[in-house]
Design an enzyme around this catalytic site. Sequence first.
Site, PDB file in Angstrom:
ATOM      1  N   ASN A 180       0.820  -1.207   0.000  1.00 23.83           N
ATOM      2  CA  ASN A 180       0.000   0.000   0.000  1.00 23.83           C
ATOM      3  C   ASN A 180       0.856   1.260   0.000  1.00 23.83           C
ATOM      4  O   ASN A 180       1.965   1.271   0.526  1.00 23.83           O
ATOM      5  CB  ASN A 180      -0.936   0.001   1.204  1.00 23.83           C
ATOM      6  N   ASP A 182      -0.536   4.275   1.069  1.00 20.90           N
ATOM      7  CA  ASP A 182      -1.355   5.259   1.793  1.00 20.90           C
ATOM      8  C   ASP A 182      -0.813   5.678   3.158  1.00 20.90           C
ATOM      9  O   ASP A 182      -1.368   6.560   3.808  1.00 20.90           O
ATOM     10  CB  ASP A 182      -2.782   4.726   1.968  1.00 20.90           C
ATOM     11  N   HIS A 196       5.948  -0.722  -2.770  1.00 18.99           N
ATOM     12  CA  HIS A 196       5.558   0.051  -3.952  1.00 18.99           C
ATOM     13  C   HIS A 196       5.664   1.556  -3.743  1.00 18.99           C
ATOM     14  O   HIS A 196       5.105   2.335  -4.514  1.00 18.99           O
ATOM     15  CB  HIS A 196       4.135  -0.326  -4.376  1.00 18.99           C
ATOM     16  N   CYS A 207      16.900  14.040 -11.428  1.00 16.97           N
ATOM     17  CA  CYS A 207      17.989  14.141 -10.446  1.00 16.97           C
ATOM     18  C   CYS A 207      17.728  13.390  -9.146  1.00 16.97           C
ATOM     19  O   CYS A 207      18.620  13.286  -8.304  1.00 16.97           O
ATOM     20  CB  CYS A 207      18.295  15.609 -10.143  1.00 16.97           C
ATOM     21  N   SER A 312      -4.153  -9.222   0.257  1.00 15.86           N
ATOM     22  CA  SER A 312      -3.517  -9.098  -1.055  1.00 15.86           C
ATOM     23  C   SER A 312      -3.853 -10.309  -1.912  1.00 15.86           C
ATOM     24  O   SER A 312      -3.815 -11.449  -1.430  1.00 15.86           O
ATOM     25  CB  SER A 312      -1.999  -8.977  -0.924  1.00 15.86           C
ATOM     26  N   GLY A 339     -11.475 -13.534  -1.576  1.00 16.40           N
ATOM     27  CA  GLY A 339     -11.321 -13.888  -2.978  1.00 16.40           C
ATOM     28  C   GLY A 339     -10.038 -14.653  -3.242  1.00 16.40           C
ATOM     29  O   GLY A 339      -9.202 -14.849  -2.356  1.00 16.40           O
TER      30      GLY A 339
END
Length: 373
Positions: A180, A182, A196, A207, A312, A339
């Site tokens: 994440n 955030d 990430h 630069c 995830s 899921g």
Amino acid sequence: MNMRRVFGGVSTDLFPSRSMYRPLQSGGNLVMLFKGCRRFVRTTCRVSIPGGSLGNESKAPPRFLRDRKIVPDADPPNMEDIHKLYRLFEQSSRLTILTGAGVSTECGIPDYRSPNGAYSSGFKPITHQEFTRSSRARRRYWARSYAGWRRFTAAQPGPAHTALASLEKAGRINFMITQNVDRLHHRAGSDPLELHGTVYTVMCLECGFSFPRDLFQDQLKAINPKWAEAIESIDHGDPGSEKSFGMKQRPDGDIEIDEKFWEEGFHIPVCEKCKGVLKPDVIFFGDNIPKERATQAMEVAKQSDAFLVLGSSLMTMSAFRLCRAAHEAGAMTAIVNIGETRADDIVPLKINARVGEILHRVLDVGSLSVPAL
């Protein structure tokens, strides 16, 4: 028209120039015609009331941050799964946690791949190649990101973040990695490796100079004052709502916004050191994780005696490789996610549940010597 009367006294002097703004009443909504660039653009926004988005934002999180439409449906966790997850915490001494978007959907930040996620509406996130090659794509990205920033940063750490922070303080987590961007883990008291990157930092592609996103937000506002004033006056609506007027929040904080808002006259600051292109310090699709960061994450995964994936789907190879490496190194591996995931076939324990809900149930099971939440 008296704008104080329209907004019920919530805000004053929002629209100082009557020559620029022409408000109308239409079906209970406030319709504003404002000059975006060289022509008038018509947009619709809901009238806010005291305590809403134009009121005291230090109070309870706005309703859009508590909207359950953001969180995929899942049955409550059963006791067998709760006890299995409890034993993983209890038996491990080098536990690594990998978190994904599923820990932040409970805070009102949508994910990409769930039935309620951004992909379900046909959204395609910007790629690294598109951002670097197209000035038009950069204008679109930064305009949308500017418009969604206040809403994105209003999110508060959720039950998963607070539970993990408590487990860390109790010494039950050896290392945490998050996909994440955030920074909600940080606000809860954790300090994970940001695989990430984060939207809270802006960096120069030429630069490498970096600085806080809040400062960049101020720069955008300073060089686009009329545009900024108009966009900040709009209430974006609730996530998933049919009344969100085309302005739906995305997982990285930007909102869907009509191109009329940014196609002409929207300016982007350049690097103050070298005049280079500025980009959020996140890994866009098509980009690579910095080698040092990827190496650190892989070494931690291989040295773990337990590896737990939370929220995830592991559809990005960078995350899947970590889980696979830990499993192949002999670590106990488990996944809590609503899921399917990419690692379902290799991980012995897969639990279909909301992350925050099951973690708090785990803390209620026995004595993990965890500080009170």
